[in-house]
Design an enzyme around this catalytic site. Structure first.
Site, PDB file in Angstrom:
ATOM      1  N   ASP A  49      -8.373  -6.265  -5.235  1.00 50.01           N
ATOM      2  CA  ASP A  49      -8.189  -4.894  -4.732  1.00 50.01           C
ATOM      3  C   ASP A  49      -9.097  -3.946  -5.520  1.00 50.01           C
ATOM      4  OD1 ASP A  49      -7.097  -2.369  -3.940  1.00 50.01           O
ATOM      5  OD2 ASP A  49      -5.174  -3.322  -3.556  1.00 50.01           O
ATOM      6  N   HIS A  61      -7.950  -5.192  -0.930  1.00 55.28           N
ATOM      7  CA  HIS A  61      -6.771  -4.446  -0.471  1.00 55.28           C
ATOM      8  C   HIS A  61      -6.370  -4.850   0.940  1.00 55.28           C
ATOM      9  CE1 HIS A  61      -3.802  -1.280  -0.736  1.00 55.28           C
ATOM     10  NE2 HIS A  61      -4.121  -0.915   0.484  1.00 55.28           N
ATOM     11  N   SER A  79       0.838  -1.199   0.000  1.00 57.21           N
ATOM     12  CA  SER A  79       0.000   0.000   0.000  1.00 57.21           C
ATOM     13  C   SER A  79       0.882   1.262   0.000  1.00 57.21           C
ATOM     14  CB  SER A  79      -0.958  -0.047   1.189  1.00 57.21           C
ATOM     15  OG  SER A  79      -2.032   0.828   1.017  1.00 57.21           O
TER      16      SER A  79
END
Lengths: 245, 245
Positions: A190, A219, A36
């Protein structure tokens, strides 16, 4: 904290480099990896210090933040700042902003997991018996424990992650600087760092190949709670560490 | 309006049927078609009045609302109700709730279009020169003109759309009642009514086939602003109207 200055992914990486270099005497990194915003940092390492990164593995994050991701983050920010208890950042504790933080958690519920996570009731594996119980017992406590100004600092940074800042906005030129053997590792479910955004950057990144993690969490597979998640990451990183550089 | 009773998709369809039957004398429908909550109504027609619907085409909407969709709608509702100007529904005009309605528009921006809509700057085709201008000139005026209590009524109804209410929760049994020749028509970039949710219901629906609309706008392709959208809908409906029933 409401007057904490804006910092960028590049500031993070510059500080990391200083720590490694001045305090630890480390000049060459065998592997830079992160998920991320950690992936944003990984790309920053690749572009800012290309000769010093041997291998890189950005997971579920892009080199240049996308407009959709900017808008998603904006919605998160507004959930917090619209809470009257936020008081322009001059709240006395995060408990004053609990309603805004819960709405923030509610938007993460929509975008952070996948549609199938909810349909298949994957939260049952985490020992909750309803999606409401999962929200109240997991996602809301996770976010309401955080400091709102901290979250806003992170959001500002996230929205502006962009290695093309090194090259006057030319992403291809920026990623073209990469010298590390690279695995780009998206997560197939995601919703806001979709695989195709990684594939787009893959095309611009020398020495890179892609490995897609299969995880219904989307995610937030990054939490690592699915029993199959870490195995996939380990396999892709072992493969990468096994490459001659 | 804050005391307007909760109504369901089934109430809509019952009222539509009464209008058609009692006022227009129409007993048999050659085609029932609708998008989004109109698709929910279409499924309701198929299950509630199976003998009277010859053809059906639910577009970008499901027979049973999904948990993800429930959470998405919850985030929309909370954007409105958290505005201090909302006053538990006793505002004097929608202008009192303009901040909440703008946040509501901001969440639609994230989920209503697709990631590629934003990346490819499709809003340029609508003659805006930035995503901010598109928000201010299109999506925010679209939603701030709406009455908040109306939106909440719609949201409550949307969240509970479920033809399995006719069969004690058995979706397969409910959809199994369908007698109409049916085209299930998802939009490929829809982020909250994804194609696979339609495919799941396709398996349970007799006489149904699927036709997928290709549109980067995602769910809000339903606005019909893309030059290629109406052509696809027309083609699939003409095909359906050409079938012997």
């Amino acid at each position: 904290m409401s007057r904490f200055p804006h910092v960028r992914i590049g500031d993070d990486v510059r500080a990391q480099e200083q720590l490694l270099s001045e305090h630890c005497g480390i000049e060459t990194l065998q592997l830079v990896v992160g998920g991320s915003m950690g992936a944003q940092q990984t790309y920053e390492w690749m572009v800012r210090f290309p000769g010093r990164v041997k291998r890189a593995a950005p997971i579920a994050g892009t080199a240049q933040n996308t407009p959709h991701d900017f808008l998603f983050t904006k919605a998160l920010v507004e959930a917090i700042t619209s809470d009257p208890g936020f008081k322009d950042g001059e709240y006395s504790s995060n408990a004053d902003v609990v309603d805004g933080l819960k709405r923030h958690a509610g938007i993460w519920a929509v975008m952070g997991f996948s549609t199938e996570f909810w349909k298949q009731e994957v939260w049952r594996a985490l020992e909750f018996d309803s999606k409401e119980a999962f929200m109240e017992g997991f996602l809301e406590p996770y976010f309401t424990a955080m400091d709102p100004n901290d979250l806003l600092c992170m959001a500002w940074k996230w929205q502006r992650g962009d290695v093309a800042r090194h090259t006057g906005g030319d992403l291809a030129e920026a990623l073209g600087r990469n010298e590390a053997v690279t695995r780009i590792v998206p997560i197939n479910e995601d919703m806001f760092f979709p695989v195709r955004d990684h594939e787009y950057e893959l095309e611009l990144t020398p020495h890179a190949t892609i490995r897609v993690i299969d995880d219904l969490l989307g995610h937030l597979a990054l939490f690592g709670v699915a029993p199959t998640y870490i195995g996939q990451v380990d396999r892709y990183l072992q493969e990468l560490l096994g490459e001659d550089v």
